[in-house]
Design a protein around this motif. Structure first.
Motif, short mmCIF file in Angstrom:
data_model
loop_
_atom_site.label_atom_id
_atom_site.label_comp_id
_atom_site.label_asym_id
_atom_site.label_seq_id
_atom_site.Cartn_x
_atom_site.Cartn_y
_atom_site.Cartn_z
N ARG A 1 0.69 -1.21 0.02
CA ARG A 1 -0.01 -0.15 0.03
C ARG A 1 0.96 1.12 -0.06
O ARG A 1 0.64 2.28 -0.56
N TRP A 2 1.88 1.29 0.84
CA TRP A 2 2.88 2.15 0.59
C TRP A 2 3.54 2.56 -0.62
O TRP A 2 3.77 3.69 -1.25
N ILE A 3 3.95 1.51 -1.47
CA ILE A 3 4.39 1.59 -2.78
C ILE A 3 3.25 2.18 -3.74
O ILE A 3 3.28 3.21 -4.47
N ALA A 4 2.03 1.70 -3.47
CA ALA A 4 0.89 2.25 -4.40
C ALA A 4 0.63 3.68 -4.32
O ALA A 4 0.23 4.34 -5.20
N ALA A 5 0.44 3.98 -2.89
CA ALA A 5 0.42 5.44 -2.46
C ALA A 5 1.65 6.33 -2.94
O ALA A 5 1.18 7.41 -3.66
N SER A 6 2.56 5.94 -3.14
CA SER A 6 3.70 6.58 -3.60
C SER A 6 3.62 6.70 -5.26
O SER A 6 3.82 8.11 -5.72
N LEU A 7 3.14 5.80 -6.03
CA LEU A 7 2.89 6.00 -7.21
C LEU A 7 1.80 7.01 -7.63
O LEU A 7 2.09 7.62 -8.39
N PHE A 8 0.76 6.61 -7.02
CA PHE A 8 -0.26 7.45 -7.21
C PHE A 8 -0.21 8.92 -6.93
O PHE A 8 -0.42 9.94 -7.48
N TYR A 9 0.58 9.16 -5.89
CA TYR A 9 0.93 10.42 -5.51
C TYR A 9 1.66 11.31 -6.73
O TYR A 9 1.46 12.36 -6.99
N LYS A 10 2.65 10.55 -7.29
CA LYS A 10 3.18 11.10 -8.32
C LYS A 10 2.42 11.26 -9.63
O LYS A 10 2.58 12.40 -10.32
N GLU A 11 1.47 10.36 -9.91
CA GLU A 11 0.43 10.57 -11.03
C GLU A 11 -0.34 11.60 -10.57
O GLU A 11 -0.45 12.38 -11.63
N ILE A 12 -0.90 11.92 -9.56
CA ILE A 12 -1.91 12.88 -9.14
C ILE A 12 -1.25 14.14 -9.16
O ILE A 12 -1.69 15.20 -9.84
N ASP A 13 0.08 14.23 -8.94
CA ASP A 13 0.97 15.41 -8.71
C ASP A 13 1.20 15.83 -10.38
O ASP A 13 0.99 17.05 -10.81
N ALA A 14 1.64 14.82 -11.33
CA ALA A 14 1.70 15.28 -12.83
C ALA A 14 0.32 15.63 -13.25
O ALA A 14 0.12 16.71 -14.11
N LEU A 15 -0.87 15.22 -13.12
CA LEU A 15 -2.22 15.64 -13.28
C LEU A 15 -2.28 17.01 -12.95
O LEU A 15 -3.27 17.85 -13.69
N LEU A 16 -2.12 17.44 -11.65
CA LEU A 16 -2.33 18.67 -10.91
C LEU A 16 -1.80 19.71 -11.92
O LEU A 16 -2.58 20.91 -12.07
N PHE A 17 -0.60 19.50 -12.70
CA PHE A 17 0.19 20.39 -13.42
C PHE A 17 -0.30 20.48 -14.84
O PHE A 17 -0.37 21.32 -15.77
N GLU A 18 -1.04 19.24 -15.12
CA GLU A 18 -1.47 18.96 -16.37
C GLU A 18 -2.83 19.48 -16.91
O GLU A 18 -3.09 20.10 -17.94
#
Length: 923
Positions: free
Chosen positions: A286-303
């Motif tokens: 779950r920690w790895i999944a949260a880390s990956l989704f954090y990066k994806e949502i962060d990228a979406l935030l700027f896109e």
């Protein structure tokens, strides 16, 4: 097992050039890195030991001199030569895999090129076969494939070297790009030399046994580094192809592929996996999944900087902004600023406001699991609303963003990164991969016996099946608790209880199936259901019985019939049942042919039985990598199943070295999930017809004769166990440190207690590979004596199951070598047992003749030129490694040598690694 068949055609000349290139770089590296000319001498010594690729060129006189050379090698020389040969074989694998990927790309780039088993190929075939587009669409959108990564100890290579091999393959691929600059080419050349030199200087031996957590980390790295990006890329291709042939896009966020795991959950015979380990692995995923989704949502935030939005999105953004501005004591805003965010998002940018809140919450989720992994408890003011618990909590606002973008006309934007993240959520969830728990059935019986004895109602273990079922159903229907909190019990019973309590405490969606190994009776399934109920699990796992021995497979329909007839159980499964089928132990039990046919018949009967009771059945195939453990090229394995047994639903294990082989590189991972998808789709819509009653009678005869012959030798010959342990490196496999699980279920037992992996592994190393073919020749001979010769040939021509079975046996025989097996027999087996070894080698030759007669081939795998080429490339390096290994085993077992001589142990391990790489199979 993904094979050349699954990839298409590769240009042999290019492959040979790349292999030569890599070996030349290795030679140059050795010359540079080894001190004072030793490198030059080492290369010379290796060349003197290389054997001709064609066995017929190895005359008795030549082999006599060759064996003298091997016998006279010093331990130090044998170590250095073994390392070199092993590295050559690994580099050959890298070159082959790179070329297989390249062949796919080259064919896809051709205007008229259609890659075999690709989405384009299979959709086109289905349309040409008259399958209506609507049927294709329905079958695809109902498809469910779950690939379960296991911790079965068959991956010989260290992860460090796997990574270096990936970098070598990357450089080879880069050099194949004709349009790049000379500067880029020089960079790729430098990377090749750097990685090959680094590999030579790296210790290839795993010095310590991995922990279950380390095994899980290896599986997570594959998911994180390769499959995370590959899945959305594949879904785009599948979506485009679906639209092209059916006129419809896939449903929003649809994914037909999911991933499961046994790493950290498989406690069958492995006391190193306990409730604490499973909890830690679950938190880690779950920690790895949260880390990956954090990066994806962060990228979406700027896109997603758009200002046009629907009223629904605007309202959601307004509420998010209000939550951010409240004075509640939450660390969201602090963390947001600390990690590079700010509060200055314009109010018109509703997407960003919503995504900013999601990113903050995902960061808190990540931190929450970091704390749990570190043993910290949540603070007193912890609010569960601060973190994500389910995928739906993340999915809902993303879908709101998607719908808004579509509504305002930003279709291309919506179908970019955003839809990729939605698909990743539907595939990986917030767990990365759901964790199965597997435990052996008698462990649950022990727990129930402790409970019934303590309560004074008798001994559960002494009750017959009817009494057990009546007790279990009565307790399942009861509303009062059964298990006292202070139940006095031994450590074994306590650990099982702790596991069920731990599972009840884990977040929803963390766990997959609860698999019961050695399942024999309905009470074995009901026992798990009762223990889940008693643990207070609000989201109980689905329970999957594992039928693995031949007798268990034959009883499986009766077991399931009884369960389906129990009202409580029928209500509990709610129309869906998962059943796992064991390929490894059934094969070890009665041989490959008998196992294969028993599994085929069990699937047919279980499918019909489930249909009769209105139950949607998912068969979980517990395949290994080798043929002797059910391995096969993916497409053939799926196409050879009984018609109707898959019906769009497939669950299958990916074990040990096959995880790296199938998913270790993005290009291979893409191809693997593509073939799983297309083969399942084709098998569902164009299933093979059932065999005729006459063919079934012949298969029954083949199975009976083969099984009797196999058991007469493996179980009936009192000397066989001694011969097996003398002629193979089975006793020395404990040096390998390739898994956390013990080599045997029962340390003092014989063949029956030995796990299927070392059983296959040991015989593969000696090139006898006996478990995959023993009994086949006698079966075919008996069928011919009954006048079935023409029937056998027609079966081979027209029945996918039988053709695949024979082809796979033929493939194994191509890797076998009677001359090398004879060397192990002569050198290692006591004189009084050598006649048994000679008998086995004679049976190997007899099996080759029988298979060639059936297939009308003059040589093994006559039509598979690609496989023939692959094996020919390896032979000159593989075979001397076998002879060195046999000699090293002799020295290790000699009364005149210290049994744990570290140099000899290292040579043995390196030779095992090299042979596993060269044969492309371990267990």
């Amino acid at each position: 097992m993904l094979g050349p068949l699954d990839f298409g055609i590769v240009e042999k000349d290019e492959l040979d050039r790349d292999i030569d290139k890599l070996r030349n770089i290795l030679q140059d590296s050795i010359k540079e890195l080894e001190k004072s000319g030793d490198g030059e001498q080492l290369i010379k010594d290796v060349k003197e030991l290389l054997l001709a690729e064609t066995p017929s060129e190895r005359t008795p006189e030549f082999m006599e001199k060759f064996i003298e050379k091997v016998s006279s090698l010093s331990n130090e020389s044998a170590l250095r030569i073994s390392r070199t040969l092993s590295h050559c074989l690994n580099l050959a694998n890298v070159a082959e895999q790179t070329h297989l990927i390249r062949s796919v790309k080259n064919l896809e780039s051709e205007e008229e090129g259609v890659l075999k088993f690709s989405c384009e190929d299979i959709f086109k075939q289905l349309i040409e076969a008259g399958v209506e587009p609507d049927r294709i669409y329905k079958a695809l959108t109902e498809q469910s494939i779950e690939l379960v990564l296991t911790a079965h100890p068959t991956q010989m290579m260290r992860r460090t070297l796997i990574t270096k091999n990936n970098h070598i393959g990357e450089a080879l691929e880069g050099l194949s790009n004709k349009s790049q600059s000379s500067r880029d080419r020089k960079d790729w050349e430098d990377q090749l030399r750097r990685e090959i030199s680094g590999s030579w200087l790296t210790d290839e031996i795993r010095r310590n046994k991995p922990t279950p957590l380390e095994e899980a980390q290896g599986g997570f790295s594959i998911l994180e580094q390769n499959l995370w990006r590959t899945l959305p890329k594949f879904m785009k291709v599948l979506d485009r192809t679906c639209f092209k042939y059916t006129g419809k896009n896939l449903p929003l966020g649809f994914t037909n592929i999911k991933f499961g795991s046994w790493m950290g959950g498989d406690r069958d015979g492995n006391d190193n996996v306990n409730s604490k380990v499973t909890k830690q692995v679950s938190y880690f995923s779950r920690w790895i999944a949260a880390s990956l989704f954090y990066k994806e949502i962060d990228a979406l935030l700027f896109e997603l900087s758009m200002v046009r939005m629907t009223p629904e999105l605007a309202e959601a953004a307004l509420k998010a902004q209000e939550r951010r501005n409240t004075n509640r004591p939450k660390p969201v805003l602090t963390l947001y600023k600390e990690f590079g965010g700010g509060s200055g998002i314009p109010e018109r940018e509703g997407y960003r406001i919503l995504l900013a809140e999601m990113r903050d919450k995902m960061l808190l989720t990540k931190k929450h699991y970091e704390d749990l992994i570190g043993g910290q408890t949540p603070p007193p003011d912890h609010d569960d609303d601060d973190i994500y618990h389910t995928a739906k909590q993340v999915l809902d606002p993303l879908l709101l963003c998607y719908d808004s973008l579509i509504s305002v006309g930003a279709i291309d934007v919506a179908n970019g990164r955003l839809i990729d993240v939605i698909r990743q959520l539907n595939c990986f969830g917030l767990t990365l991969s759901k964790l199965d728990i597997r435990q052996e059935s008698t462990r649950h019986s022990e727990v129930l016996d402790a409970i019934t004895n303590y309560l004074g109602i008798g001994s559960y273990l002494s009750w017959n099946e009817k009494e057990r079922q009546e007790f279990l159903i009565r307790e399942l229907e009861s509303k009062r608790p059964l298990v006292p909190k202070d139940l006095p019990c031994n450590a074994r019973v306590q650990e099982v209880l702790d596991t069920f309590r731990m599972a009840a405490e884990l977040p929803a969606e963390s766990l997959g199936a609860y698999v019961i190994s050695m399942c024999q009776n309905p009470s074995d399934i009901l026992a798990v259901e009762l223990l889940q109920k008693e643990s207070g699990n609000k989201f109980p796992q689905r329970v999957a019985p594992l039928f693995e021995m031949i007798d268990d497979l034959e009883r499986a329909p009766q077991t399931m019939e009884q369960l389906y007839s129990i009202k409580w159980y029928k209500d509990r499964i709610n129309g869906s049942q998962e059943i796992m089928l064991g390929y490894s132990d059934s094969s070890k039990d009665s041989g490959r042919l008998t196992s294969s046919w028993s599994l085929y018949k069990a699937q047919e009967i279980l499918t019909k039985l489930s249909d009769k009771h209105g139950v949607k059945l998912t068969l979980f195939h517990g395949r290994g990598g080798t043929i002797g453990r059910g391995g096969a090229p993916t497409y053939l394995a799926i196409q050879s199943q009984p018609g109707g047994s898959i019906n769009g639903r497939l669950r299958v294990t990916e074990q040990g070295e096959m995880i790296t082989a199938h998913y270790g590189q993005p290009g291979v991972a893409f191809r693997s999930i593509e073939v799983y998808t297309t083969a399942t789709l084709q098998q569902t819509l164009l299933p093979p017809p059932p065999p005729s009653d006459h063919w079934r009678e012949i298969m029954d005869e083949l199975s009976s004769v083969s099984g009797k012959k196999y058991r007469s030798i493996v179980r009936g010959n009192e000397n066989f166990v001694r011969y097996f342990r003398a002629s193979t490196p089975e006793r020395e496999l404990s040096h390998l440190n390739i898994g956390s699980r013990p080599q045997k279920r029962n340390v003092s037992g014989g063949i029956e207690s030995l796990r299927a992996i070392p059983w296959i592994f040991a015989f593969t190393q000696t090139r006898l590979i006996l478990p995959a073919w023993l009994g086949v020749a006698e079966a075919l001979e008996a069928a011919k004596e009954k006048g079935y010769t023409n029937d056998l040939k027609e079966m081979y021509k027209s029945w996918p199951y039988f053709q695949t079975t024979i082809d796979l046996i033929e493939m194994v025989l191509m890797k076998a070598d009677p001359l090398i097996a004879a060397r192990y027999n002569d050198l290692l087996v006591p004189f009084e047992l050598q006649s048994l070894g000679k008998e086995m080698i004679g049976l190997l030759n007899k099996t080759v003749s029988s298979i060639l007669s059936l297939t009308n081939h003059s040589t093994l795998q006559q039509d598979n030129k690609l496989l023939q080429h692959f094996i020919a490339i390896r032979r000159s390096y593989l075979d001397p490694l076998n002879y060195i290994q046999a000699e090293v085993l002799r020295r290790l077992r000699s009364n005149h040598v210290e049994a744990q001589n570290p140099i000899l142990v290292d040579i043995l391990i390196i030779s095992i690694n090299g042979l596993a790489a060269g044969l492309r199979n371990t267990g």
